[in-house]
Design a protein around this motif. Structure first.
Motif, PDB file in Angstrom:
ATOM      1  N   GLU A 568      45.218  39.367  41.317  1.00 65.01           N
ATOM      2  CA  GLU A 568      46.180  40.360  40.831  1.00 65.01           C
ATOM      3  C   GLU A 568      46.220  41.616  41.705  1.00 65.01           C
ATOM      4  O   GLU A 568      47.104  42.468  41.520  1.00 65.01           O
ATOM      5  CB  GLU A 568      45.840  40.728  39.385  1.00 65.01           C
ATOM      6  CG  GLU A 568      46.059  39.574  38.410  1.00 65.01           C
ATOM      7  CD  GLU A 568      45.445  39.837  37.043  1.00 65.01           C
ATOM      8  OE1 GLU A 568      44.899  40.950  36.854  1.00 65.01           O
ATOM      9  OE2 GLU A 568      45.518  38.948  36.173  1.00 65.01           O
ATOM     10  N   ASP A 569      45.272  41.731  42.616  1.00 66.86           N
ATOM     11  CA  ASP A 569      45.238  42.892  43.512  1.00 66.86           C
ATOM     12  C   ASP A 569      46.459  42.842  44.454  1.00 66.86           C
ATOM     13  O   ASP A 569      46.651  41.854  45.184  1.00 66.86           O
ATOM     14  CB  ASP A 569      43.936  42.862  44.325  1.00 66.86           C
ATOM     15  CG  ASP A 569      43.749  44.133  45.161  1.00 66.86           C
ATOM     16  OD1 ASP A 569      44.761  44.808  45.451  1.00 66.86           O
ATOM     17  OD2 ASP A 569      42.603  44.432  45.514  1.00 66.86           O
ATOM     18  N   PRO A 570      47.322  43.875  44.490  1.00 65.21           N
ATOM     19  CA  PRO A 570      48.521  43.871  45.346  1.00 65.21           C
ATOM     20  C   PRO A 570      48.201  43.639  46.816  1.00 65.21           C
ATOM     21  O   PRO A 570      48.960  42.968  47.532  1.00 65.21           O
ATOM     22  CB  PRO A 570      49.121  45.265  45.127  1.00 65.21           C
ATOM     23  CG  PRO A 570      48.621  45.673  43.776  1.00 65.21           C
ATOM     24  CD  PRO A 570      47.258  45.083  43.654  1.00 65.21           C
ATOM     25  N   ALA A 571      47.056  44.177  47.272  1.00 63.50           N
ATOM     26  CA  ALA A 571      46.681  44.023  48.684  1.00 63.50           C
ATOM     27  C   ALA A 571      46.392  42.571  49.017  1.00 63.50           C
ATOM     28  O   ALA A 571      46.672  42.098  50.131  1.00 63.50           O
ATOM     29  CB  ALA A 571      45.460  44.883  48.987  1.00 63.50           C
ATOM     30  N   VAL A 572      45.850  41.815  48.064  1.00 64.40           N
ATOM     31  CA  VAL A 572      45.548  40.399  48.278  1.00 64.40           C
ATOM     32  C   VAL A 572      46.823  39.569  48.179  1.00 64.40           C
ATOM     33  O   VAL A 572      47.023  38.600  48.929  1.00 64.40           O
ATOM     34  CB  VAL A 572      44.496  39.906  47.259  1.00 64.40           C
ATOM     35  CG1 VAL A 572      44.306  38.395  47.347  1.00 64.40           C
ATOM     36  CG2 VAL A 572      43.185  40.627  47.468  1.00 64.40           C
ATOM     37  N   ALA A 573      47.679  39.937  47.258  1.00 62.93           N
ATOM     38  CA  ALA A 573      48.909  39.170  47.012  1.00 62.93           C
ATOM     39  C   ALA A 573      49.817  39.077  48.235  1.00 62.93           C
ATOM     40  O   ALA A 573      50.545  38.080  48.405  1.00 62.93           O
ATOM     41  CB  ALA A 573      49.675  39.775  45.846  1.00 62.93           C
ATOM     42  N   VAL A 574      49.778  40.095  49.105  1.00 68.11           N
ATOM     43  CA  VAL A 574      50.660  40.096  50.287  1.00 68.11           C
ATOM     44  C   VAL A 574      49.964  39.566  51.537  1.00 68.11           C
ATOM     45  O   VAL A 574      50.560  39.517  52.602  1.00 68.11           O
ATOM     46  CB  VAL A 574      51.203  41.528  50.556  1.00 68.11           C
ATOM     47  CG1 VAL A 574      52.054  41.995  49.386  1.00 68.11           C
ATOM     48  CG2 VAL A 574      50.067  42.511  50.814  1.00 68.11           C
ATOM     49  N   ASP A 575      48.660  39.196  51.378  1.00 63.28           N
ATOM     50  CA  ASP A 575      47.885  38.690  52.516  1.00 63.28           C
ATOM     51  C   ASP A 575      47.618  37.201  52.278  1.00 63.28           C
ATOM     52  O   ASP A 575      46.824  36.845  51.391  1.00 63.28           O
ATOM     53  CB  ASP A 575      46.581  39.472  52.645  1.00 63.28           C
ATOM     54  CG  ASP A 575      45.810  39.115  53.920  1.00 63.28           C
ATOM     55  OD1 ASP A 575      45.781  37.920  54.271  1.00 63.28           O
ATOM     56  OD2 ASP A 575      45.229  40.025  54.533  1.00 63.28           O
ATOM     57  N   ALA A 576      48.260  36.328  53.052  1.00 60.19           N
ATOM     58  CA  ALA A 576      48.161  34.880  52.831  1.00 60.19           C
ATOM     59  C   ALA A 576      46.735  34.364  52.919  1.00 60.19           C
ATOM     60  O   ALA A 576      46.300  33.517  52.128  1.00 60.19           O
ATOM     61  CB  ALA A 576      49.051  34.143  53.841  1.00 60.19           C
ATOM     62  N   VAL A 577      45.978  34.866  53.896  1.00 66.11           N
ATOM     63  CA  VAL A 577      44.594  34.396  54.075  1.00 66.11           C
ATOM     64  C   VAL A 577      43.735  34.790  52.877  1.00 66.11           C
ATOM     65  O   VAL A 577      42.998  33.971  52.307  1.00 66.11           O
ATOM     66  CB  VAL A 577      44.003  34.960  55.393  1.00 66.11           C
ATOM     67  CG1 VAL A 577      42.532  34.572  55.515  1.00 66.11           C
ATOM     68  CG2 VAL A 577      44.792  34.465  56.591  1.00 66.11           C
ATOM     69  N   LYS A 578      43.822  36.074  52.485  1.00 68.02           N
ATOM     70  CA  LYS A 578      43.029  36.561  51.344  1.00 68.02           C
ATOM     71  C   LYS A 578      43.453  35.870  50.050  1.00 68.02           C
ATOM     72  O   LYS A 578      42.618  35.536  49.189  1.00 68.02           O
ATOM     73  CB  LYS A 578      43.181  38.068  51.191  1.00 68.02           C
ATOM     74  CG  LYS A 578      42.484  38.872  52.277  1.00 68.02           C
ATOM     75  CD  LYS A 578      42.637  40.365  52.028  1.00 68.02           C
ATOM     76  CE  LYS A 578      41.903  41.175  53.105  1.00 68.02           C
ATOM     77  NZ  LYS A 578      42.066  42.622  52.901  1.00 68.02           N
TER      78      LYS A 578
END
Length: 608
Positions: A568-578
């Protein structure tokens, strides 16, 4: 042959309080009678009357010619300086046994009771061994009938097993007062309940304790039907009386007299059928923490004696631990460790913050000079029970005390009444962890059953020390066994511990028989299913797994929650690898949690 003891029409009262009235009681050859009844029914007094130590107010007790009656009281007290041998020899002299038979009787009795030395000082023996000596003192005279008042008090579980064997193999008849239901089931061939609810003052049923329960149920159902029939007849007669019949004819007078008799009968049946019982209801706090107390590599040494060594144990919310072991194995010591009264010699004890512990000591500590009113409510005439203000008189009634008893000093209360006072005080304190050290002593069977129900409903954690095997089996979800030499093991129930301990005893007697150590799991497996009606039980390793599985589930849920938060973290949601890594972590965490829940359900089903 005539009965060994034949008592007819016995009546006994203390002051204005009747204990029993016009009861009859016989003991014949081969009888093994379990005598039960509520506290205050007069069981101990009846035994004293049968033994000839006390006179009844009315009635007769006839003992068969040349028959010998042995009597063992509740408390076993011996004069200082007197040895075990001297106690037994004095009993033989009082019984007028020929001198030439003394040594043979002493050897026989010593072997049957297991005394390691006849030269030990009787007064310095432990409570359990003093009880064994008191029983030996009666048995050495070869009695025709043995009267035993609460013989399992102070005996450990091994001592109770010894007594069961002694009574089952003995050639004498016996009458025993006991509230230990397994003991009654294993020994008694007939049960007598002394209770004023019965028309004859007692109910006598042939068979084991479980047969008695069936017989009592049938009796109470018959009484209930009699009550209903009398109610109907009385209603008809009362309606007739209200119409104002003229009592001129002989027939009318007879009917009026009959109506009054029916009303009297109904009143008598109502008074018998209406029974009361103590209201016991322990309260837990609203704590959400699961891990309450954790013992890590804990050892306790007192003097040169090792009590506990290397103990690792976790107490979690909702856990009900039965703590078992022989007398002197360290059960009370372990409770004192949990309260903080005693520090471990080695290892650490971690407790949850602001942990509320309530401790019931077997010492029955009550301030002797105070009244019952002040014992229950020291500072006012009310108590706070489950968030409500309750008058002390109403609260005392909940535990079967009368308003007249409120101003009596607690020192005048019986053992069972004192236990009820202590339980009443404990119930005023909500607890995260409830520690009960021999709470069953002196409680009658009806109160024991209510105590069990309360403990089953209690949502906090419980550590229970008791010699009542029925309560252990019914209440505990896990058993921690102490072997008396510093060792400890965990089991699913008392039966598993008993089986494992039996194997260990056999190994100690014949260590070369197998040449290998026996683990709890192997000991249990060798005996198949446990004794609990064929129900599946946990192995030793499964019991250890079950004890810690709730904590493992908690950890798995925390891991799963963190994985969800990561996705649910926005920073993770936009990073395909994460995002790919977070999804893989959540899938792994979910799988681990599902497996743990499935395993938990599987183990819980075995526990039942």
């Amino acid at each position: 042959m005539p009965p060994i003891v034949n008592a007819q029409g016995l009546t006994k009262a203390f002051g204005a309080t009747p204990l029993f009235r016009e009861i009859s009681f016989t003991v014949s050859d081969g009888d093994r009678i379990g005598l039960i009844g509520p506290n205050g029914a007069g069981k101990s007094t009846l035994l004293k009357v049968l033994a000839g130590d006390e006179d009844a107010d009315a009635g007769d007790v006839a003992v068969r010619k040349r028959a010998r009656v042995g009597y063992v009281q509740q408390e076993s007290v011996f004069a200082p300086g007197v040895t075990v041998r001297e106690v037994l020899e004095a009993a033989l002299v009082r019984a007028k046994v020929a001198d030439g038979e003394h040594e043979g009787r002493l050897r026989e009795t010593s072997g049957r009771t297991g005394f390691p030395s006849l030269d030990a000082e009787a007064a310095r023996l432990s409570g359990g061994w003093r009880k064994r000596l008191a029983i030996a003192e009666a048995v050495v005279t070869h009695p025709d009938v043995l009267l035993l008042d609460e013989p399992t008090n102070h005996l450990d579980l091994a001592g109770i097993a010894w007594l069961e064997e002694l009574l089952n193999e003995g050639s004498f008849a016996c009458v025993l007062i006991s509230h230990d239901r397994y003991f009654l089931e294993n020994v008694a061939t007939e049960i007598v309940e002394l209770n004023r609810v019965y028309a004859e003052g007692l109910l006598r049923v042939k068979g084991t304790y479980s047969k008695f329960i069936e017989g009592k149920q049938a009796y109470m159902e018959a009484q209930s039907k009699l009550q209903d029939a009398l109610k109907n007849r009385v209603k008809i007669e009362v309606d007739w009386l209200r119409r104002g019949p003229k009592a001129r004819s002989t027939k009318a007078k007879a009917r009026i007299d009959n109506a009054q008799d029916l009303i009297g009968q109904l009143k008598e049946v109502n008074s018998r059928v209406q029974t009361s019982s103590a209201g016991i209801d322990f309260s837990a706090t609203d704590r959400q923490t699961k891990r309450l107390v954790e013992l890590e590599d804990v050892s306790v040494v007192l003097g040169d004696r090792k009590i506990v060594e290397g103990l690792n144990f976790l107490v979690t919310s909702g856990m009900r631990v039965g703590l078992v072991g022989p007398n002197g194995s360290g059960k009370t010591t372990l409770l004192r460790l949990l309260t903080g009264e005693l520090e471990p010699s080695k290892g650490t004890i971690k407790k949850a913050a602001s942990l509320k512990i309530v401790y019931f000591s077997q010492m029955r500590e009550l301030e002797e000079g105070v009244t019952l009113r002040r014992a229950l409510a020291p500072d006012s005439d009310s108590v706070v029970y489950q968030g409500r203000v309750v008058h002390v008189a109403s609260y005392a009634t909940k535990f079967l005390f009368t308003s007249e008893q409120l101003n009596q000093p607690v020192e005048r209360l019986s053992g069972g009444e004192r236990a009820r006072v202590l339980i009443a005080k404990l119930m005023l304190e909500p607890a995260d962890l409830l520690l009960l050290d021999e709470p069953t002593n002196d409680l009658d069977i009806a109160t024991l059953e209510i105590l069990e129900e309360s403990l089953l409903e209690y949502t906090g954690a419980l550590v229970l020390v008791t010699h009542d095997r029925y309560m252990l089996d019914r209440v505990s979800t896990i058993v921690l066994g102490l072997d008396g030499r510093g060792g400890s093991e965990m089991f699913a129930d008392y039966s598993q511990w008993e089986q494992w301990r039996g194997v260990k005893v056999e190994e100690a007697i014949a260590p070369g028989a197998t040449g290998v150590a026996v683990s709890p799991a192997a000991a249990i497996a060798s005996n198949g299913a446990s004794n609990s009606g064929g129900k599946k039980k946990l192995s030793y390793l499964e019991a250890r797994e079950y004890a810690g599985i709730e904590a493992a589930v908690e950890a798995a849920e925390e891991r799963l929650q963190k994985a969800r938060e990561m996705i649910e973290d926005p920073a993770v949601a936009v990073d395909a690898v994460k995002l790919t890594a977070a999804l893989a972590e959540m899938e792994t965490a979910q799988s681990a949690a599902d497996e743990l829940y499935a395993r938990w359900a599987e183990l819980a089903e075995k526990v039942g």
